[in-house]
Design an enzyme around this catalytic site. Sequence first.
Site, PDB file in Angstrom:
ATOM      1  N   PHE A 126       5.085   6.407   8.346  1.00 44.69           N
ATOM      2  CA  PHE A 126       4.305   5.293   8.901  1.00 44.69           C
ATOM      3  C   PHE A 126       5.219   4.404   9.749  1.00 44.69           C
ATOM      4  O   PHE A 126       6.433   4.620   9.827  1.00 44.69           O
ATOM      5  CB  PHE A 126       3.662   4.484   7.771  1.00 44.69           C
ATOM      6  CG  PHE A 126       4.639   3.690   6.944  1.00 44.69           C
ATOM      7  CD1 PHE A 126       5.431   4.310   5.988  1.00 44.69           C
ATOM      8  CD2 PHE A 126       4.787   2.317   7.127  1.00 44.69           C
ATOM      9  CE1 PHE A 126       6.343   3.580   5.239  1.00 44.69           C
ATOM     10  CE2 PHE A 126       5.696   1.573   6.371  1.00 44.69           C
ATOM     11  CZ  PHE A 126       6.471   2.222   5.427  1.00 44.69           C
ATOM     12  N   ASP A 136       8.758   4.955  11.630  1.00 45.11           N
ATOM     13  CA  ASP A 136       9.388   6.219  11.207  1.00 45.11           C
ATOM     14  C   ASP A 136       9.689   7.168  12.375  1.00 45.11           C
ATOM     15  O   ASP A 136      10.772   7.751  12.425  1.00 45.11           O
ATOM     16  CB  ASP A 136       8.512   6.943  10.168  1.00 45.11           C
ATOM     17  CG  ASP A 136       8.758   6.436   8.754  1.00 45.11           C
ATOM     18  OD1 ASP A 136       9.756   5.718   8.539  1.00 45.11           O
ATOM     19  OD2 ASP A 136       7.948   6.755   7.862  1.00 45.11           O
ATOM     20  N   ASN A 168      -0.074  -0.395   0.915  1.00 44.18           N
ATOM     21  CA  ASN A 168       0.426   0.650   1.808  1.00 44.18           C
ATOM     22  C   ASN A 168       0.628   1.943   1.008  1.00 44.18           C
ATOM     23  O   ASN A 168       1.551   2.065   0.215  1.00 44.18           O
ATOM     24  CB  ASN A 168       1.753   0.163   2.428  1.00 44.18           C
ATOM     25  CG  ASN A 168       2.324   1.132   3.435  1.00 44.18           C
ATOM     26  OD1 ASN A 168       2.142   2.340   3.304  1.00 44.18           O
ATOM     27  ND2 ASN A 168       3.021   0.610   4.417  1.00 44.18           N
ATOM     28  N   GLU A 220       2.025 -13.584   1.409  1.00 53.95           N
ATOM     29  CA  GLU A 220       3.104 -13.071   2.265  1.00 53.95           C
ATOM     30  C   GLU A 220       3.542 -14.172   3.205  1.00 53.95           C
ATOM     31  O   GLU A 220       2.912 -14.414   4.229  1.00 53.95           O
ATOM     32  CB  GLU A 220       2.679 -11.816   3.031  1.00 53.95           C
ATOM     33  CG  GLU A 220       3.915 -11.007   3.369  1.00 53.95           C
ATOM     34  CD  GLU A 220       3.641  -9.690   4.074  1.00 53.95           C
ATOM     35  OE1 GLU A 220       4.362  -9.404   5.041  1.00 53.95           O
ATOM     36  OE2 GLU A 220       2.722  -8.982   3.654  1.00 53.95           O
ATOM     37  N   ASP A 279       9.457  -5.532   0.448  1.00 55.70           N
ATOM     38  CA  ASP A 279       9.322  -5.957   1.831  1.00 55.70           C
ATOM     39  C   ASP A 279      10.462  -5.325   2.625  1.00 55.70           C
ATOM     40  O   ASP A 279      11.569  -5.170   2.105  1.00 55.70           O
ATOM     41  CB  ASP A 279       9.351  -7.484   1.954  1.00 55.70           C
ATOM     42  CG  ASP A 279       8.703  -7.912   3.253  1.00 55.70           C
ATOM     43  OD1 ASP A 279       7.458  -7.917   3.328  1.00 55.70           O
ATOM     44  OD2 ASP A 279       9.429  -8.216   4.220  1.00 55.70           O
TER      45      ASP A 279
HETATM   46  P1  IMP Z   1       6.446  -4.628   5.474  1.00 56.58           P
HETATM   47  O1  IMP Z   1       6.278  -6.085   5.746  1.00 56.58           O
HETATM   48  O2  IMP Z   1       7.402  -4.347   4.368  1.00 56.58           O
HETATM   49  O3  IMP Z   1       5.140  -3.906   5.325  1.00 56.58           O
HETATM   50  O4  IMP Z   1       7.156  -3.969   6.735  1.00 56.58           O
HETATM   51  C1  IMP Z   1       7.046  -4.509   8.016  1.00 56.58           C
HETATM   52  C2  IMP Z   1       6.897  -3.443   9.055  1.00 56.58           C
HETATM   53  O5  IMP Z   1       8.105  -2.708   9.132  1.00 56.58           O
HETATM   54  C3  IMP Z   1       5.788  -2.442   8.755  1.00 56.58           C
HETATM   55  O6  IMP Z   1       4.610  -2.816   9.386  1.00 56.58           O
HETATM   56  C4  IMP Z   1       6.328  -1.179   9.361  1.00 56.58           C
HETATM   57  O7  IMP Z   1       5.891  -1.078  10.692  1.00 56.58           O
HETATM   58  C5  IMP Z   1       7.816  -1.362   9.330  1.00 56.58           C
HETATM   59  N1  IMP Z   1       8.401  -0.589   8.226  1.00 56.58           N
HETATM   60  C6  IMP Z   1       8.732  -1.019   6.990  1.00 56.58           C
HETATM   61  N2  IMP Z   1       9.237  -0.011   6.260  1.00 56.58           N
HETATM   62  C7  IMP Z   1       9.197   1.065   7.055  1.00 56.58           C
HETATM   63  C8  IMP Z   1       9.571   2.408   6.857  1.00 56.58           C
HETATM   64  O8  IMP Z   1      10.022   2.847   5.799  1.00 56.58           O
HETATM   65  N3  IMP Z   1       9.388   3.214   7.913  1.00 56.58           N
HETATM   66  C9  IMP Z   1       8.887   2.792   9.105  1.00 56.58           C
HETATM   67  N4  IMP Z   1       8.516   1.563   9.336  1.00 56.58           N
HETATM   68  C10 IMP Z   1       8.671   0.685   8.312  1.00 56.58           C
END
Ligand code: IMP
Length: 205
Positions: free
Chosen positions: A151, A154, A19, A46, A75
Amino acid sequence: MPTYEISPCTKLIFFATRNMHKFNEARSVLAECNIATAMIKVKALEVQDDDIENIARLSAIDAARKINLPVIVEDAGLFIDALNGFPGPYSSYVYRTVGKEGIIKLLEGVSNREAYFKSVVAFCSPDGNVICFEGIAEGKIAMEPRGSSGFGFDPIFEPAEQPGKTFGEMSIEEKNRFSHRAKALRKFAEWYRTQASSAFIVSSN
Ligand code: IMP
């Protein structure tokens, strides 16, 4: 694209992520702490788990084993009070399926908009030792998406420390003043700076 100064005593950390937004946020926060960040696109495990810390921990162990280098994995999840913490660890799946519009719909007519983002940064050394750092950003779910920065969720998340403005309406630097990820990364940086053995020194000459 901003550049960050590398001094002879800058430490280096590998961040296993695909990401680019997360990487840019981390790069900016860690640069403030004199740590250079290198993005590494390893396909780390994951697992599905109710606990974000377990997901980050297992993923970091897997990434460190694959690249044989000290590495961080992060995560995160969005926890909404009125939905008993949903989507939480399932945020990625929910984002891919119903998206931020789906969350807004689920909260139609709901006055309690309280929510928080939680981030866990897991560091793992090549010998498999893991340490985790947590960051939380309290806030509210906006009535409608606003802003096109960042993203994921947000555009629908207003941090309590800057009410009336979503993360989607902020620059990386501004989001980093309040975000869950920046808070977890600063805790990691404070610890990592004291670690002699896992340090990588980037030489400027
Ligand atoms: P991940 O598994 O850490 O990638 O996060 C899971 C989901 O949470 C991602 O697909 C994002 O949609 C959302 N997410 C995680 N961190 C953020 C952030 O900082 N801003 C907005 N959405 C987030």
